[in-house]
Every structure is written in C-alpha cells, then in structure tokens.
Design a protein around this motif. Structure first.
Motif, PDB file in Angstrom:
ATOM      1  N   SER A   1      12.510 -33.416  41.037  1.00  0.00           N
ATOM      2  CA  SER A   1      11.221 -33.249  40.366  1.00  0.00           C
ATOM      3  C   SER A   1      11.400 -33.409  38.863  1.00  0.00           C
ATOM      4  CB  SER A   1      10.674 -31.857  40.657  1.00  0.00           C
ATOM      5  OG  SER A   1      11.426 -30.922  39.916  1.00  0.00           O
ATOM      6  N   ASP A   2      10.284 -33.381  38.150  1.00  0.00           N
ATOM      7  CA  ASP A   2      10.366 -33.446  36.696  1.00  0.00           C
ATOM      8  C   ASP A   2      10.445 -32.051  36.081  1.00  0.00           C
ATOM      9  OD1 ASP A   2      10.303 -36.248  36.349  1.00  0.00           O
ATOM     10  OD2 ASP A   2       8.173 -36.248  36.829  1.00  0.00           O
ATOM     11  N   PHE A   3      10.653 -31.049  36.919  1.00  0.00           N
ATOM     12  CA  PHE A   3      10.822 -29.680  36.429  1.00  0.00           C
ATOM     13  C   PHE A   3      12.288 -29.537  36.043  1.00  0.00           C
ATOM     14  CE2 PHE A   3      10.211 -24.920  37.720  1.00  0.00           C
ATOM     15  CZ  PHE A   3       9.989 -24.590  36.383  1.00  0.00           C
ATOM     16  N   LYS A   4      12.568 -29.696  34.755  1.00  0.00           N
ATOM     17  CA  LYS A   4      13.960 -29.738  34.317  1.00  0.00           C
ATOM     18  C   LYS A   4      14.156 -28.931  33.056  1.00  0.00           C
ATOM     19  CE  LYS A   4      14.787 -34.450  35.915  1.00  0.00           C
ATOM     20  NZ  LYS A   4      15.311 -34.102  37.210  1.00  0.00           N
ATOM     21  N   LEU A   5      15.363 -28.403  32.941  1.00  0.00           N
ATOM     22  CA  LEU A   5      15.778 -27.743  31.708  1.00  0.00           C
ATOM     23  C   LEU A   5      16.944 -28.549  31.163  1.00  0.00           C
ATOM     24  CD1 LEU A   5      16.079 -25.310  29.725  1.00  0.00           C
ATOM     25  CD2 LEU A   5      17.457 -24.199  31.474  1.00  0.00           C
ATOM     26  N   MET A   6      16.805 -29.006  29.928  1.00  0.00           N
ATOM     27  CA  MET A   6      17.857 -29.860  29.366  1.00  0.00           C
ATOM     28  C   MET A   6      18.233 -29.369  27.985  1.00  0.00           C
ATOM     29  SD  MET A   6      15.851 -33.270  30.526  1.00  0.00           S
ATOM     30  CE  MET A   6      14.350 -32.377  30.302  1.00  0.00           C
TER      31      MET A   6
ATOM     32  N   ILE B   1      11.471 -20.101  35.374  1.00  0.00           N
ATOM     33  CA  ILE B   1      12.125 -20.501  34.121  1.00  0.00           C
ATOM     34  C   ILE B   1      13.278 -19.567  33.718  1.00  0.00           C
ATOM     35  CG2 ILE B   1      11.738 -20.813  31.623  1.00  0.00           C
ATOM     36  CD1 ILE B   1       9.097 -22.170  32.332  1.00  0.00           C
ATOM     37  N   PRO B   2      13.091 -18.227  33.805  1.00  0.00           N
ATOM     38  CA  PRO B   2      14.219 -17.352  33.452  1.00  0.00           C
ATOM     39  C   PRO B   2      15.464 -17.639  34.285  1.00  0.00           C
ATOM     40  CG  PRO B   2      12.230 -16.064  33.756  1.00  0.00           C
ATOM     41  CD  PRO B   2      11.890 -17.452  34.141  1.00  0.00           C
ATOM     42  N   GLU B   3      15.256 -17.883  35.599  1.00  0.00           N
ATOM     43  CA  GLU B   3      16.411 -18.167  36.467  1.00  0.00           C
ATOM     44  C   GLU B   3      17.094 -19.471  36.058  1.00  0.00           C
ATOM     45  OE1 GLU B   3      15.784 -17.632  40.791  1.00  0.00           O
ATOM     46  OE2 GLU B   3      13.911 -16.666  40.171  1.00  0.00           O
ATOM     47  N   MET B   4      16.281 -20.445  35.650  1.00  0.00           N
ATOM     48  CA  MET B   4      16.867 -21.722  35.232  1.00  0.00           C
ATOM     49  C   MET B   4      17.699 -21.535  33.970  1.00  0.00           C
ATOM     50  SD  MET B   4      13.650 -24.215  35.992  1.00  0.00           S
ATOM     51  CE  MET B   4      14.338 -25.846  35.871  1.00  0.00           C
ATOM     52  N   LEU B   5      17.166 -20.743  33.033  1.00  0.00           N
ATOM     53  CA  LEU B   5      17.896 -20.484  31.789  1.00  0.00           C
ATOM     54  C   LEU B   5      19.211 -19.759  32.087  1.00  0.00           C
ATOM     55  CD1 LEU B   5      14.893 -19.365  29.555  1.00  0.00           C
ATOM     56  CD2 LEU B   5      16.324 -21.365  29.157  1.00  0.00           C
TER      57      LEU B   5
ATOM     58  N   THR C   1      17.293 -15.963  24.898  1.00  0.00           N
ATOM     59  CA  THR C   1      18.547 -16.449  24.341  1.00  0.00           C
ATOM     60  C   THR C   1      18.310 -16.673  22.853  1.00  0.00           C
ATOM     61  OG1 THR C   1      17.896 -18.700  24.770  1.00  0.00           O
ATOM     62  CG2 THR C   1      19.189 -17.616  26.474  1.00  0.00           C
ATOM     63  N   THR C   2      19.375 -16.862  22.118  1.00  0.00           N
ATOM     64  CA  THR C   2      19.212 -17.100  20.680  1.00  0.00           C
ATOM     65  C   THR C   2      18.784 -18.532  20.433  1.00  0.00           C
ATOM     66  OG1 THR C   2      21.557 -17.532  20.679  1.00  0.00           O
ATOM     67  CG2 THR C   2      20.838 -15.356  19.872  1.00  0.00           C
TER      68      THR C   2
ATOM     69  N   LEU D   1       5.805 -16.261  30.853  1.00  0.00           N
ATOM     70  CA  LEU D   1       6.926 -16.328  29.916  1.00  0.00           C
ATOM     71  C   LEU D   1       6.981 -15.067  29.054  1.00  0.00           C
ATOM     72  CD1 LEU D   1       6.829 -20.058  28.802  1.00  0.00           C
ATOM     73  CD2 LEU D   1       8.373 -18.970  30.402  1.00  0.00           C
ATOM     74  N   ARG D   2       5.801 -14.589  28.648  1.00  0.00           N
ATOM     75  CA  ARG D   2       5.773 -13.381  27.811  1.00  0.00           C
ATOM     76  C   ARG D   2       6.308 -12.174  28.571  1.00  0.00           C
ATOM     77  NH1 ARG D   2       0.352 -14.017  24.156  1.00  0.00           N
ATOM     78  NH2 ARG D   2       1.392 -15.171  22.497  1.00  0.00           N
TER      79      ARG D   2
END
Ligand code: UDP
Ligand code: MG
Length: 311
Positions: A158-163, A106-110, A3-4, A31-32
């Motif tokens: 959980s503490d696995f969060k995207l904010m 992570i990609p799915e969360m984004l 994403t930008t 991630l890469r």
C-alpha cells in the motif's frame, strides 16, 4: 509517545468533499492521543468539489497544516511525490485521506522503525477491506501480472508508508513523469520492515479509481518499472522462427515429393496468427515509444495553482 525527530504526513486528496474534514480531525485526534507531533502536507489533486475549501479552512485553523493545489488532476502517484517535495522533516508518512490507512497504527510503525533500525516501514494490507468483486479481481490480476513481468512482489502492498530522510531525498531526485510510487520506493532500496494492518472500510464516498483508471495505473506501473515486455517481442520472434522452420521444412518436403496440399485454411490461420503477433509486438514497442516521447518533452511533472503556508 514522541521521538525527537520531526515528522511530516503527506495526504493526497481528490474529490473527498465534505468528508475530508472529519477524516482529518480523526487523524489529528488519534495522533494527539498518542502524543505525536507532526506537520501535514495536504495535496489537492485538482478536485472538482469543495475539497480545496475544506483544506483551506484546515490550514487557517491549524498552523501545522500546509497545502498545495494542482491546477488539474495529475493522479495520486504524482500528488504523493509533490507533497514530499514540498515539506521537510526527518520522517515522512504517506497515507490516504479516507481513513483506510488507519492513523491508529502510526505509533506502532514509528516504534517498528526504531526497534528494527530500518529506513522504511511499509504498510502491507492483511485484508483488502471491503472492495467490490470487480475491484478485487482486477487488483489480483494486476499484481500477479506485475509479479510475473517485473518480479515485484506487491500483492497487498500500500501507499501507507513511513520513510526516513535518506529515502525521501533520493526519491526527490527522480525526474520522470510516469511514476508508480510503490515501484519507485522499491527501486531505491534501503532497509525495510513490513507492517501488517487491517484496511478499514471507507466510511464516506467511494473509491475514485474506476476500472479504467486501475488498468491505466497497471500499464503505467509496468512501463515505469521495467522494459521486460520488450523482451517478450524477441521471445515471440524466436517462437515464430522455430515455427517457421518446422513448417518450411514440411512445405518443401511436400513440394519436392509432389504432395503439396491445397490447405487454404492453414495459410489463413498462419496469416492471422502472425499478423496479430506482429501487431501485439508493435503495440508493446509503441507503448514504450510514447513513454519516451512523454519524457523527452520534459514538461513539469505537475502544476501548482495554489499554495498555503508552504515554506
Ligand atoms: N487520490 C488522488 N488522486 C486521484 C485519485 C485518488 O489524490 O486521482 C487520493 C484519494 O483522495 C485518496 C487516495 O488517493 O486519498 C486513495 O484513493 P481511493 O480511496 O479513491 O482509492 P482506493 O482506496 O480505492 O485505492
Ligand atoms: Mg480508499
């Protein structure tokens, strides 16, 4: 996928020893491969082993890795908050250092954040991974107690969060010392989406949460989130008052009609029950007083002994 928006990943590290390097490289590799660019903020929560040396070498190797080290162990909750205080981005991810919060999600969360147009994506454990029976039992008891007392539905959270930035900017304004990160995030509100993920097994080392640490965390979480237990003391008081009225009437009746019993056991039982209830209520009040004392001392939330690259 990229994403930008800029992305920051905050990882608390405590006594993860030599394994942390591999775990970090695994996160980076994942991630890469998904073309996700980000900065990292590693927070060493006062480790006693070589974790800091590993973190230092990672910071030297990669310019996008920043780190802070606490002067002692302040706990995971504070470590996450400190990490969020020391890095700036549009989006933030908090995750464990032991790969139990798998970076492949992570990609799915984004994507979920974008499609649902929410401020926050919360990772919910769809299984609890491989935990000991003791750990599972305490976690279950803790969450059901938390739910009963506070109404907070946190089972498997959980503490696995995207904010996003707005959530974090609000979290940064909190000055309290006793924090439960998930409770804090729940309290600030904002729109949320849930993301269900399978917890991976911890490959190396063991959980640093002993049963004692879990109990302390449970008490902290309840005290930090709500003052409802104090009302319990009033409920106990009311129950005992009703009890006292009924027994009082019976006692007076027996007295006036000359059939007062020689019930010594009743007296002892009553003394024991009321005594323990009073102590229990005093204990609850004491817990809150100790929290008030902690807060009015106004000490810093954490002390940083070392910083690398942090701007
Ligand atoms: N952690 C921390 N401070 C502590 C205990 C743990 O920063 O006092 C970190 C640890 O390094 C890991 C995360 O919190 O990144 C989760 O810890 P752990 O895997 O031991 O807990 P569990 O997965 O059993 O809940
Ligand atoms: Mg773990």
């Amino acid at each position: 996928m990229q994403t930008t928006k800029s992305l920051a990943i905050v990882i608390p590290v405590f006594n993860e020893g030599p394994y942390f390097k591999n775990n970090f490289l695994e996160i980076l590799k994942t991630l890469r491969s998904d073309n996700i660019l980000c900065r990292f903020m590693l927070v060493d929560d006062g480790s006693h082993d070589e974790s800091w040396a590993v973190i230092e070498s990672l910071c030297n190797e990669y310019e996008f890795v920043d780190a802070i080290r606490f002067s002692r162990n302040f706990g995971k909750e504070i470590a996450i908050c400190a990490g969020l205080d020391h890095i700036d981005a549009d989006l933030y991810i908090t995750m464990d250092s032991d790969l139990q919060h798998p970076p492949r999600f992570i990609p799915e969360m984004l994507k979920l954040m974008e499609t649902e147009n929410v401020n926050m994506v919360e990772g919910i454990k769809s299984n609890r991974g491989k935990e000991t029976f003791k750990h599972k039992f305490f976690a279950k008891t803790f969450y059901s107690l938390l739910h009963k007392i506070t109404g907070l539905e946190m089972d498997n959270s959980s503490d696995f969060k995207l904010m996003d930035r707005s959530v974090i900017e609000n979290i940064r304004t909190f000055g309290e010392r006793n924090i439960f990160f998930r409770g804090l995030v729940d309290w600030v509100g904002f729109s949320k989406a849930s993301f269900y993920f399978d917890v991976d097994e911890r490959k190396d080392g063991g959980s640093s949460f002993s049963i004692f640490k879990l109990i302390v965390l449970a008490i902290n979480a309840i005290l930090a989130y709500t003052s409802k237990p104090l009302y319990l003391t009033i409920v106990c008081g009311v129950l005992f008052f009703i009890f006292a009225v009924v027994l009082g009437i019976q006692t007076l009746y027996n007295f006036f009609f000359g059939i007062a019993v020689s019930g010594f056991s009743t007296v002892i039982l009553l003394l024991l029950i009321t005594g323990s209830m009073v102590m229990f209520c005093l204990g609850i009040i004491g817990l809150y007083i100790s929290r008030i004392y902690d807060e009015v001392k106004n000490r810093p939330r954490y002390i940083i002994s070392k910083k690398i690259n942090e701007r």
